[in-house]
Design an enzyme around this catalytic site. Structure first.
Site, PDB file in Angstrom:
ATOM      1  N   CYS A  83       0.865  -1.178   0.000  1.00  0.00           N
ATOM      2  CA  CYS A  83       0.000   0.000   0.000  1.00  0.00           C
ATOM      3  C   CYS A  83       0.906   1.234   0.000  1.00  0.00           C
ATOM      4  O   CYS A  83       2.093   1.132  -0.291  1.00  0.00           O
ATOM      5  CB  CYS A  83      -0.950  -0.009   1.191  1.00  0.00           C
ATOM      6  SG  CYS A  83      -0.109  -0.061   2.795  1.00  0.00           S
ATOM      7  N   THR A  84       0.384   2.390   0.337  1.00  0.00           N
ATOM      8  CA  THR A  84       1.156   3.638   0.240  1.00  0.00           C
ATOM      9  C   THR A  84       2.304   3.693   1.249  1.00  0.00           C
ATOM     10  O   THR A  84       3.452   3.918   0.887  1.00  0.00           O
ATOM     11  CB  THR A  84       0.238   4.856   0.446  1.00  0.00           C
ATOM     12  OG1 THR A  84      -0.844   4.792  -0.479  1.00  0.00           O
ATOM     13  CG2 THR A  84       1.000   6.153   0.235  1.00  0.00           C
TER      14      THR A  84
END
Length: 346
Positions: free
Chosen positions: A198-199
């Site tokens: 994810c980020t």
């Protein structure tokens, strides 16, 4: 002493624009047991406000999730304070890859039920049983294994502008929807290597625990997410397997990871990966718009919204009353479309 901001947004943005020093955009998170989130929140607000920190922080009994900007001259003082908190001592700080220093303009710290809205209500779910960390080098090596599946645990609009090569999208607007979808997508591949990313790491770490909870065995998650991977790949001279731009949840709306543009303007279809919110505050739709369409539609999603912003502000404010914008996202899977040449309606 006030434990929240009392200055108008307009004045705060003007103050940010007038700053003569550099800011550093940082994100961090930690799953931990916080006995009294409200007291923790208030103490943290006092300390960070004193250091001129801006940003958005969520505190819950399960931990903390933060995206902030720090005056460069106060960075060491900020880090020292953070590390003075036992469960945050030595925590990894993800430094933004492409930073203009204008990511945030106010400090907001909120107490939430969870630091990531996951929809999990199973009392047997245990965040302590999570997947194995992969650093940038280990990620690249495992990603090259043909028996590995890479799963993107971000929303569809994040995936659209950038993702790792060969990554699978879990097509959804929210993380809580993605968790059971990911389990279902991989139900016939429980013994394969599964990398989740994810980020900044917070969503994929919880997702890895969720997969293990549902009987998967070889689950990994990318340490520090896309942000840490990009920084380490550059520092260590590793091949960068991320294509495009990394969407971020602040005023930048994205940071350039590679020069490749993999998405298109939602209005004309030309290559573009610039997210924008419709200039009509009564709409505020998040979508991708190129420079030509921004000029044509006055940074709006349609002629109709462009006509609205040409009205006096008082009239616009009256039109906005009672509007519930909800989750205003451009989503091709819902067959929403924006106007193209010669088409002025949504």
């Amino acid at each position: 002493m006030a434990l929240h901001n009392r200055v108008s947004a307009t004045e705060l943005k003007q103050r940010l624009a007038a700053e003569t020093f550099r800011r550093v955009t940082v994100s961090f998170y930690q799953y931990a047991k916080i006995s009294d989130p409200q007291i923790f929140r208030d103490d943290l607000y006092l300390a960070l406000n004193e250091l001129g920190v801006f940003g958005r922080i969520y505190v819950a009994s399960e931990g903390i999730n933060a995206q902030i900007s720090i005056p460069e001259h106060n960075y060491e003082a900020f880090r020292d304070h953070l590390y003075s908190i036992p469960f945050l001592n030595g925590i990894r700080l993800n430094i933004a890859v492409d930073d203009n220093g204008k990511s945030f303009w106010v400090l907001k710290i909120k107490v939430r039920e969870k630091i990531v809205a996951d929809g999990i209500d199973d009392p047997t779910f245990d965040m302590d049983n999570r997947g194995k960390y992969l650093d940038a080098r280990a990620f690249n090596e495992l990603a090259d294994d043909p028996d590995t599946v890479i799963i993107d645990m971000r929303n569809h609009y994040e995936f659209e502008v950038g993702h790792f090569d060969k990554a699978l999208e879990v097509p959804s607007d929210t993380f809580r929807e993605q968790l059971p979808m990911a389990v279902d997508m991989m139900k016939d591949n429980k013994d394969r290597n599964i990398i989740m990313y994810c980020t900044g790491g917070i969503r994929c770490e919880k997702a890895s625990a969720y997969m293990l909870h549902h009987g998967f065995s070889n689950v990994f998650h990318l340490e520090g997410g896309i942000i840490e991977y990009s920084n380490k790949a550059r520092e260590q001279g590793l091949p960068n397997k991320f294509r495009g731009k990394n969407f971020v949840f602040d005023d930048r709306l994205g940071e350039r990871i590679s020069d490749e543009i993999i998405s298109q303007c939602h209005q004309c279809g030309e290559p573009c990966d610039e997210h924008i919110n419709c200039a009509n505050e009564g709409c505020h739709l998040l979508f991708i718009q190129c420079e030509k369409c921004a000029e044509k539609y006055s940074k709006c999603c349609s002629d109709a919204c462009a006509e609205v912003i040409a009205l006096p502000e008082e009239q616009q404010a009256e039109m906005r009353k009672g509007i519930d914008k909800g989750l205003m996202l451009f989503n091709k899977r819902r067959k929403r479309r924006l106007p193209s040449a010669g088409d002025s309606t949504l």
